[in-house]
Design a protein around this motif. Structure first.
Motif, PDB file in Angstrom:
ATOM      1  N   PRO B 105      49.074   7.211  71.160  1.00  0.00           N
ATOM      2  CA  PRO B 105      49.636   5.899  70.846  1.00  0.00           C
ATOM      3  C   PRO B 105      50.104   5.764  69.395  1.00  0.00           C
ATOM      4  CG  PRO B 105      47.250   5.812  70.673  1.00  0.00           C
ATOM      5  CD  PRO B 105      47.605   7.246  70.973  1.00  0.00           C
ATOM      6  N   THR B 106      50.973   4.806  69.139  1.00  0.00           N
ATOM      7  CA  THR B 106      51.212   4.111  67.863  1.00  0.00           C
ATOM      8  C   THR B 106      51.882   4.767  66.652  1.00  0.00           C
ATOM      9  OG1 THR B 106      48.946   4.513  67.054  1.00  0.00           O
ATOM     10  CG2 THR B 106      49.312   2.482  68.289  1.00  0.00           C
ATOM     11  N   PRO B 107      52.489   5.961  66.716  1.00  0.00           N
ATOM     12  CA  PRO B 107      53.236   6.340  65.507  1.00  0.00           C
ATOM     13  C   PRO B 107      54.353   5.318  65.257  1.00  0.00           C
ATOM     14  CG  PRO B 107      53.008   8.237  66.950  1.00  0.00           C
ATOM     15  CD  PRO B 107      52.551   7.023  67.731  1.00  0.00           C
ATOM     16  N   PRO B 108      54.612   4.978  63.990  1.00  0.00           N
ATOM     17  CA  PRO B 108      55.667   3.985  63.722  1.00  0.00           C
ATOM     18  C   PRO B 108      57.069   4.529  64.004  1.00  0.00           C
ATOM     19  CG  PRO B 108      54.743   4.852  61.665  1.00  0.00           C
ATOM     20  CD  PRO B 108      53.893   5.392  62.777  1.00  0.00           C
ATOM     21  N   TYR B 109      57.249   5.834  63.850  1.00  0.00           N
ATOM     22  CA  TYR B 109      58.597   6.408  63.977  1.00  0.00           C
ATOM     23  C   TYR B 109      58.728   7.215  65.264  1.00  0.00           C
ATOM     24  CZ  TYR B 109      58.866   5.233  59.047  1.00  0.00           C
ATOM     25  OH  TYR B 109      58.843   4.570  57.862  1.00  0.00           O
ATOM     26  N   PHE B 110      59.990   7.479  65.600  1.00  0.00           N
ATOM     27  CA  PHE B 110      60.296   8.202  66.828  1.00  0.00           C
ATOM     28  C   PHE B 110      61.560   9.008  66.574  1.00  0.00           C
ATOM     29  CE2 PHE B 110      61.709   8.236  71.402  1.00  0.00           C
ATOM     30  CZ  PHE B 110      60.571   8.829  71.914  1.00  0.00           C
ATOM     31  N   ILE B 111      61.631  10.189  67.192  1.00  0.00           N
ATOM     32  CA  ILE B 111      62.864  10.966  67.073  1.00  0.00           C
ATOM     33  C   ILE B 111      63.834  10.470  68.137  1.00  0.00           C
ATOM     34  CG2 ILE B 111      63.912  13.259  67.268  1.00  0.00           C
ATOM     35  CD1 ILE B 111      62.190  12.953  64.751  1.00  0.00           C
ATOM     36  N   ASP B 112      64.970   9.959  67.678  1.00  0.00           N
ATOM     37  CA  ASP B 112      65.967   9.438  68.610  1.00  0.00           C
ATOM     38  C   ASP B 112      66.473  10.576  69.495  1.00  0.00           C
ATOM     39  OD1 ASP B 112      68.069   6.895  68.787  1.00  0.00           O
ATOM     40  OD2 ASP B 112      68.920   8.832  69.411  1.00  0.00           O
ATOM     41  N   PRO B 113      66.403  10.389  70.825  1.00  0.00           N
ATOM     42  CA  PRO B 113      66.765  11.506  71.720  1.00  0.00           C
ATOM     43  C   PRO B 113      68.245  11.895  71.633  1.00  0.00           C
ATOM     44  CG  PRO B 113      65.734   9.707  72.945  1.00  0.00           C
ATOM     45  CD  PRO B 113      65.923   9.221  71.552  1.00  0.00           C
ATOM     46  N   GLU B 114      69.089  11.003  71.134  1.00  0.00           N
ATOM     47  CA  GLU B 114      70.514  11.329  71.000  1.00  0.00           C
ATOM     48  C   GLU B 114      70.824  11.936  69.635  1.00  0.00           C
ATOM     49  OE1 GLU B 114      72.932  11.450  73.203  1.00  0.00           O
ATOM     50  OE2 GLU B 114      71.327  11.015  74.624  1.00  0.00           O
ATOM     51  N   THR B 115      70.454  11.216  68.585  1.00  0.00           N
ATOM     52  CA  THR B 115      70.838  11.672  67.230  1.00  0.00           C
ATOM     53  C   THR B 115      69.872  12.708  66.670  1.00  0.00           C
ATOM     54  OG1 THR B 115      69.522   9.989  66.119  1.00  0.00           O
ATOM     55  CG2 THR B 115      71.769   9.364  66.767  1.00  0.00           C
ATOM     56  N   MET B 116      68.681  12.793  67.233  1.00  0.00           N
ATOM     57  CA  MET B 116      67.619  13.693  66.757  1.00  0.00           C
ATOM     58  C   MET B 116      67.128  13.304  65.356  1.00  0.00           C
ATOM     59  SD  MET B 116      67.442  15.568  69.415  1.00  0.00           S
ATOM     60  CE  MET B 116      66.308  16.902  69.039  1.00  0.00           C
ATOM     61  N   GLU B 117      67.464  12.097  64.929  1.00  0.00           N
ATOM     62  CA  GLU B 117      67.001  11.617  63.621  1.00  0.00           C
ATOM     63  C   GLU B 117      65.788  10.713  63.790  1.00  0.00           C
ATOM     64  OE1 GLU B 117      68.041  12.388  60.516  1.00  0.00           O
ATOM     65  OE2 GLU B 117      69.356  13.871  61.463  1.00  0.00           O
ATOM     66  N   ARG B 118      64.957  10.628  62.758  1.00  0.00           N
ATOM     67  CA  ARG B 118      63.794   9.749  62.765  1.00  0.00           C
ATOM     68  C   ARG B 118      64.245   8.302  62.598  1.00  0.00           C
ATOM     69  NH1 ARG B 118      59.068   9.550  58.193  1.00  0.00           N
ATOM     70  NH2 ARG B 118      60.564   8.142  57.251  1.00  0.00           N
ATOM     71  N   ARG B 119      63.708   7.453  63.450  1.00  0.00           N
ATOM     72  CA  ARG B 119      64.002   6.016  63.337  1.00  0.00           C
ATOM     73  C   ARG B 119      62.774   5.261  63.820  1.00  0.00           C
ATOM     74  NH1 ARG B 119      63.899   4.678  68.539  1.00  0.00           N
ATOM     75  NH2 ARG B 119      65.275   5.608  70.107  1.00  0.00           N
ATOM     76  N   LYS B 120      62.815   3.917  63.720  1.00  0.00           N
ATOM     77  CA  LYS B 120      61.681   3.125  64.209  1.00  0.00           C
ATOM     78  C   LYS B 120      61.595   3.226  65.737  1.00  0.00           C
ATOM     79  CE  LYS B 120      61.120  -0.284  60.575  1.00  0.00           C
ATOM     80  NZ  LYS B 120      61.360  -1.673  60.180  1.00  0.00           N
ATOM     81  N   TYR B 121      60.395   3.062  66.241  1.00  0.00           N
ATOM     82  CA  TYR B 121      60.170   3.123  67.693  1.00  0.00           C
ATOM     83  C   TYR B 121      60.621   1.815  68.326  1.00  0.00           C
ATOM     84  CZ  TYR B 121      57.536   4.154  72.011  1.00  0.00           C
ATOM     85  OH  TYR B 121      57.153   4.403  73.313  1.00  0.00           O
ATOM     86  N   LEU B 122      61.375   1.918  69.418  1.00  0.00           N
ATOM     87  CA  LEU B 122      61.945   0.722  70.057  1.00  0.00           C
ATOM     88  C   LEU B 122      61.349   0.499  71.449  1.00  0.00           C
ATOM     89  CD1 LEU B 122      65.692   1.445  69.126  1.00  0.00           C
ATOM     90  CD2 LEU B 122      64.050  -0.022  67.899  1.00  0.00           C
ATOM     91  N   ARG B 123      61.511  -0.697  71.934  1.00  0.00           N
ATOM     92  CA  ARG B 123      60.944  -1.037  73.246  1.00  0.00           C
ATOM     93  C   ARG B 123      61.457  -0.107  74.338  1.00  0.00           C
ATOM     94  NH1 ARG B 123      61.040  -6.742  76.746  1.00  0.00           N
ATOM     95  NH2 ARG B 123      59.850  -5.842  78.485  1.00  0.00           N
TER      96      ARG B 123
END
Lengths: 212, 492
Positions: B105-123
């Motif tokens: 659970p709960t890391p603040p960031y997520f690797i965007d599956p399209e851009t492969m860049e780190r961004r905030k985690y979204l719903r």
């Protein structure tokens, strides 16, 4: 009839040897020509096996099963084909080179080639260059296949090609090589005409050679 | 047929053993003594009252738990608890010796599956992660890999729970900010199960809670622990212990503190509602003293997790462990090396739940590509854990005679049958050089990205099967939570 031939292909893909022989006999008894059974049912079936194998949808034990079933069906078809002049994909001679006792891959290539409609002469293993030269003279194959599994025996394939040159028959036959340590570059290096990394590809490469 | 006398009960599967019986006993006595002499802070009056009633010394928020109370609590821990999915089908047995790998659970960031860049985690990531985990054969339960940033502040947990539970039929683990949100998550579980009693009979998620090292059961953690115990929601109560910072730098000392603070939750839960399911263990690693990061790829993580698994099982509890995580920032060699090390160690020790498969950047970034990589590694480790079956059929002496010297086994029925047991890779590349070249020379990372995107795009998951009236109930729970949280913020 088309349905019947399709069903033969399916039985072949499933590798059911006894069932296949029965169906082939029935088709012939029912008036199908040996050429139709050969090309539209059996070769088509083995073609599908080769494709599925390459795509990773069939595995070696299943492929061998189909190839063995094909072989059994050929026992029935072959005499009838020679009566009517043969299916005529070409002749393929294959063997494992001197001091190399490996035969699984080589036999697999032979079976797949037979499945593709080639007349196949399987010379065996641990063969002197002379045996290959004599076989080319005797059978006049379209393609000579050579196999080596060991890096120590691999150079022997080049020796055979040299022996073919010395005998003056190098240009009468296309040479195809294969085996785990062999590569495209190596095939070129020793002056072979073609290289196939596996048995399914060997069939494709052989067909290409014949068209060339 | 002859009767064989080989011993099949001993070491039928590999057994990895770290601690001797004496060492286990010493650590256990360290735990018992710590709980009795040092005690722990428990920030919940109801919990302190029940501890006091059973003979604990209470001084303010500090509680000292004597050994007989610990023993009494351990006595009522259930040996097995069954979980169900929202459709009411059994999907998990929480017991020693059964292992389920999943994300965390709960890391603040997520690797965007399209851009492969780190961004905030979204719903939208929560339901996607649930779907992908649902599709992966070696992932045994679902969690989020992030904390939703684009919903009302304070409701990230609830939206995550609502979305994830509908998008998987695998076991779900859900966290909550506080007991109010935990209650709402419970209400969603009840709505899907078809009533309170139905949920008690067939619980459809596990609550995940964390005390704070060292030895503090803060208000939110212990409130939720009390709530779950009373409502019979299976729960994880585990600290994230940081060796050298929040717990001693010595591994045995770390295990003593980590076990002690987790056992506070076990004792409270068992005294309040004997037989309720509590799983302990938790993230165990060291503080990297050079970079001040919590090292998720450290070999110490595997070492201590293995030791703690043995300890937790030694006292009869199911273990919550970790693997498949890395300190690296993007998919690369380090991801594979660190994940493989910890997955394999976890597999050999056999905790009940193994979380964090898909954690990168020292637990700060969730990465679904890492989870997909881990799924493959788990599959490989499982082969080794499966051991070798030895019997007349597998010895194949008859086949060996049939084939004889110089033949081959490819045509044998025996081969066809047993070759099916061989592990088949979905990511590891075994192409010939030529085939690999023809396919454009894909690297492991390329293959992981392709497989992951295929799953994201094509795997639907079960959410369309959730009945519309239940969906409405869930929406209502979310609306009421919005009103509750917004009402609160107006008061401030």
């Amino acid at each position: 009839m088309e349905e019947k031939l399709g069903s033969i292909s399916q039985t072949l893909i499933e590798g059911k040897a006894d069932e296949l022989q029965k169906q082939v006999q029935e088709a012939l008894d029912g008036g199908a020509t040996p050429e139709d059974v050969m090309n539209q049912a059996l070769v088509a079936g083995m073609d599908a096996v080769g494709q599925q194998w390459k795509a990773g949808d069939m595995f070696i034990p299943e492929v061998i099963r189909s190839a063995k079933a094909m072989s059994g069906a050929m026992d029935i078809i072959r005499p009838k084909l020679s009566e009517s002049g043969g299916a005529g994909s070409g002749t393929f001679v294959i063997g494992t080179v001197l001091r190399d006792l490996h035969d699984i891959g080589k036999d697999l290539v032979a079976m797949m080639m037979e499945g593709a409609g080639f007349k196949v002469v399987n010379l065996g293993i641990d063969l002197d260059a002379e045996v290959f030269v004599d076989a080319v003279k005797e059978h006049k194959p379209d393609i000579l296949g050579m196999s080596a599994l060991l890096t120590t025996t691999m150079p022997q394939m080049g020796e055979v090609i040299n022996a073919l040159k010395e005998a003056g028959i190098r240009d009468q036959v296309k040479v195809m090589v294969g085996g785990a340590p062999v590569s495209e570059e190596y095939a070129e290096e020793i002056g072979a005409d073609s290289y196939a990394p596996n048995a399914a590809t060997a069939v494709d490469k052989a067909k290409e050679l014949l068209q060339a | 047929m002859a009767t064989t006398r080989a011993n099949q009960s001993e070491n039928k599967t590999p057994r990895f053993s770290l601690l001797s019986k004496d060492q286990k006993e010493e650590i256990y006595l360290g735990v018992v003594k710590t709980l009795a002499d040092t005690g722990a802070d428990v920030h919940n009056e109801e919990a302190r009252d029940v501890l006091k009633k059973h003979g604990c010394k209470v001084d303010g928020v500090r509680v000292y738990i004597p050994q007989e109370v610990v023993l009494k609590a351990l006595d009522t821990v259930p040996p097995t608890t069954t979980l169900y999915n929202w459709e009411g089908k059994e999907n998990c047995r929480i017991e020693i010796g059964r292992t389920y790998f999943g994300p965390g659970p709960t890391p603040p960031y997520f690797i965007d599956p399209e851009t492969m860049e780190r961004r905030k985690y979204l719903r939208k990531d929560a339901s996607m992660v649930a779907r992908v985990c649902d599709a992966l054969p070696n992932i045994g339960y679902v969690d989020s890999l992030g904390s939703i940033s684009d919903v009302t502040n304070g409701l990230a947990d609830l939206y995550e729970h609502a979305d994830q539970i509908q998008n998987t039929t695998k076991p779900l683990m859900s966290w909550a900010f506080n007991v109010e949100n935990a209650r709402d998550e419970h209400r969603i579980g009840i709505a899907l199960a078809g009533g309170e009693q139905a949920f008690r009979d067939k619980p459809n998620f596990v609550h995940y809670g964390e005390p704070i090292s060292p030895l503090v059961s803060d208000k939110h953690a212990i409130d939720k622990c009390v709530y779950c115990a009373k409502e019979r929601i299976p729960q994880v109560y585990t600290p994230c212990a940081i060796g050298g910072a929040t717990v001693p730098a010595s591994h045995a000392g770390q295990i003593v503190v980590a076990m002690s603070e987790a056992l506070v939750g076990v004792v409270v839960a068992q005294l309040l509602n004997p037989g309720t399911c509590v799983i302990i263990g938790g993230m165990q690693s060291i503080l990297d003293m050079k970079h001040s990061t919590y090292a998720y790829g450290a070999p110490e993580l595997s070492l201590m997790s293995a030791a703690l698994t043995e300890m937790v099982n030694y006292i009869g509890l199911p273990m919550f462990s970790q693997s498949g995580c890395t300190d690296t920032k993007k998919l690369e060699l380090q991801s594979g090396v660190e994940a493989t090390m910890s997955v394999h160690a976890a597999m050999l020790t056999g905790p009940t739940f193994v979380h964090d498969n898909g954690y990168t950047e020292s637990g700060k970034t969730g990465n679904i590509f890492q989870t997909v990589l881990d799924d493959e590694v788990i599959g490989m480790a499982r082969v080794i854990q499966g051991g070798i079956t030895v019997n007349e059929d597998t010895l194949a002496v008859e086949q060996i005679r049939n084939v004889g010297p110089g033949g081959h086994y490819l045509y044998e029925d025996h081969t066809l049958e047993h070759a099916k047991e061989h592990w088949r890779p979905s990511l590891m590349n075994r192409d010939s050089y030529e085939d690999w070249d023809t396919k454009g020379r894909p690297t492991m990372s390329d293959r992981i990205v392709k497989k992951t995107r295929d799953l994201i795009e094509n795997y639907e998951g079960p959410s369309s099967r959730v009945p519309s009236d239940v969906k409405k109930d869930i929406d209502k729970i979310l609306e009421e939570a919005e009103e509750r949280v917004q009402g609160k913020s107006q008061l401030h």
